[in-house]
Design an enzyme around this catalytic site. Structure first.
Site, mmCIF file in Angstrom:
data_model
loop_
_atom_site.group_PDB
_atom_site.id
_atom_site.type_symbol
_atom_site.label_atom_id
_atom_site.label_comp_id
_atom_site.label_asym_id
_atom_site.label_seq_id
_atom_site.Cartn_x
_atom_site.Cartn_y
_atom_site.Cartn_z
ATOM 1 C CG ASP A 68 46.047 33.888 38.247
ATOM 2 O OD1 ASP A 68 46.599 33.442 39.263
ATOM 3 O OD2 ASP A 68 45.665 35.073 38.127
ATOM 4 C CD GLU A 116 47.686 43.183 41.781
ATOM 5 O OE1 GLU A 116 47.787 41.943 41.612
ATOM 6 O OE2 GLU A 116 46.731 43.849 41.343
ATOM 7 C CD GLU A 130 44.851 36.479 44.045
ATOM 8 O OE1 GLU A 130 44.192 36.768 45.071
ATOM 9 O OE2 GLU A 130 44.551 36.887 42.911
#
Ligand code: KIV
Length: 282
Positions: free
Chosen positions: A83, A180, A115
């Site tokens: 990540d 998410e 993200e």
């Protein structure tokens, strides 16, 4: 065959669910790999569940590289996604390419996750051979902009925007997209629209796969457990009970015993207690 980006495409095509779990250290990674997960995400959730921060924002590149190397050592042959932490990819594409490359070159990961909807960056990373997992919906690095850890995509307009972002990431070449905390209906719509595999967390059953934070699954946390998480064990409570027994044993003198002690070379070993014999004669 070891898992790879092709596993995600193949499983989506065959309607086989994809299993992803987070891990931050070698031992947990070995458990996740041995249990047969398709991929391990070295999530920046490490900042919260491992390092005790309130958000993922303080996590650094050096910390993520450390966690990634640990996971790689513990789970040789696993497909490992690192990540990208806050500000490692938002300050310009050149810096982002450099940092993403470090996860493959120095960390030993096979892919990175980032993200948001920077499709231009994803296309550039993919073009130089760095597989990218996207992440939409509740993107924890934007916690302050979102007004907290809140579900996303709940209005028609927000859902439409999210679907557009997913399409852009898909065209840019993401092999998978984490969704998410969004309504299950919106996740289902994204899943049927994009070629990339959708990996849900709090996004319902229709996603191509699921990702969970390992500490939530194992019950290895002290505080809040998200509504979408299912606890399959209660390691915190079991660990606490074990440690309390140890504390009592040391204080009472019940530990250590002779078998935990080092002998001199001319000392006879402590006699082992006899194992009762079982009579097997008919
Ligand atoms: O950091 C993380 O663990 C994640 C998952 C929750 C998807 O981003």
């Amino acid at each position: 065959m070891p898992a790879s980006v092709l596993t995600f495409a193949e499983k989506k095509r065959r309607h086989e669910k994809i299993v992803v779990l987070t891990a931050y250290d070698a031992l947990t990674a070995s458990l996740v790999h041995a249990a047969g997960a398709d991929a391990i995400l070295v999530g920046d959730s490490a900042g919260m569940v491992f390092a005790g921060h309130e958000t993922t924002l303080p996590v650094t590149m050096d910390e993520m590289l450390y966690h990634t190397r640990s996971v790689v050592r513990g789970a040789r042959g696993a497909f490992i996604i690192a990540d990208m932490p806050f500000l490692s990819y938002q300050c310009g594409h050149d810096e982002a390419v450099h940092n993403a490359g470090r996860f493959l070159k120095e960390g030993g990961a096979q892919a990175v996750k980032l993200e948001g909807a920077d499709a231009g960056l994803v296309a550039r990373l993919v073009s130089i051979g760095i597989p990218v997992m996207g992440h939409l919906g509740l993107t924890p690095q934007s916690v302050h902009a979102l007004g907290g850890f809140r579900a996303q995509g709940k209005t028609m307009a927000a859902a439409a925007r999210l679907i557009e972002h997913a399409k852009a990431l898909d065209i840019a070449g993401c092999f998978a997209i984490v969704l998410e905390c969004i309504p299950a209906t919106v996740a289902a719509r994204v899943t049927e629209t994009v070629a990339a595999a959708t990996i849900g967390i709090g996004a319902g059953i229709a996603c191509d796969g699921q990702v969970s934070v390992i500490n939530d699954l194992l019950g290895l946390s002290t505080g809040y457990v998200p509504k979408h998480a299912k606890q399959y064990a209660h390691f915190y409570d079991e660990g606490l009970a074990a440690i309390r027994t140890y504390v009592d044993d040391v204080r009472s003198g019940a530990f250590p015993q002779a078998e935990h002690s080092i002998l001199t070379s001319d000392e006879p070993p402590a006699a082992k207690p006899e194992t009762p014999r079982v009579d097997t004669t008919p």
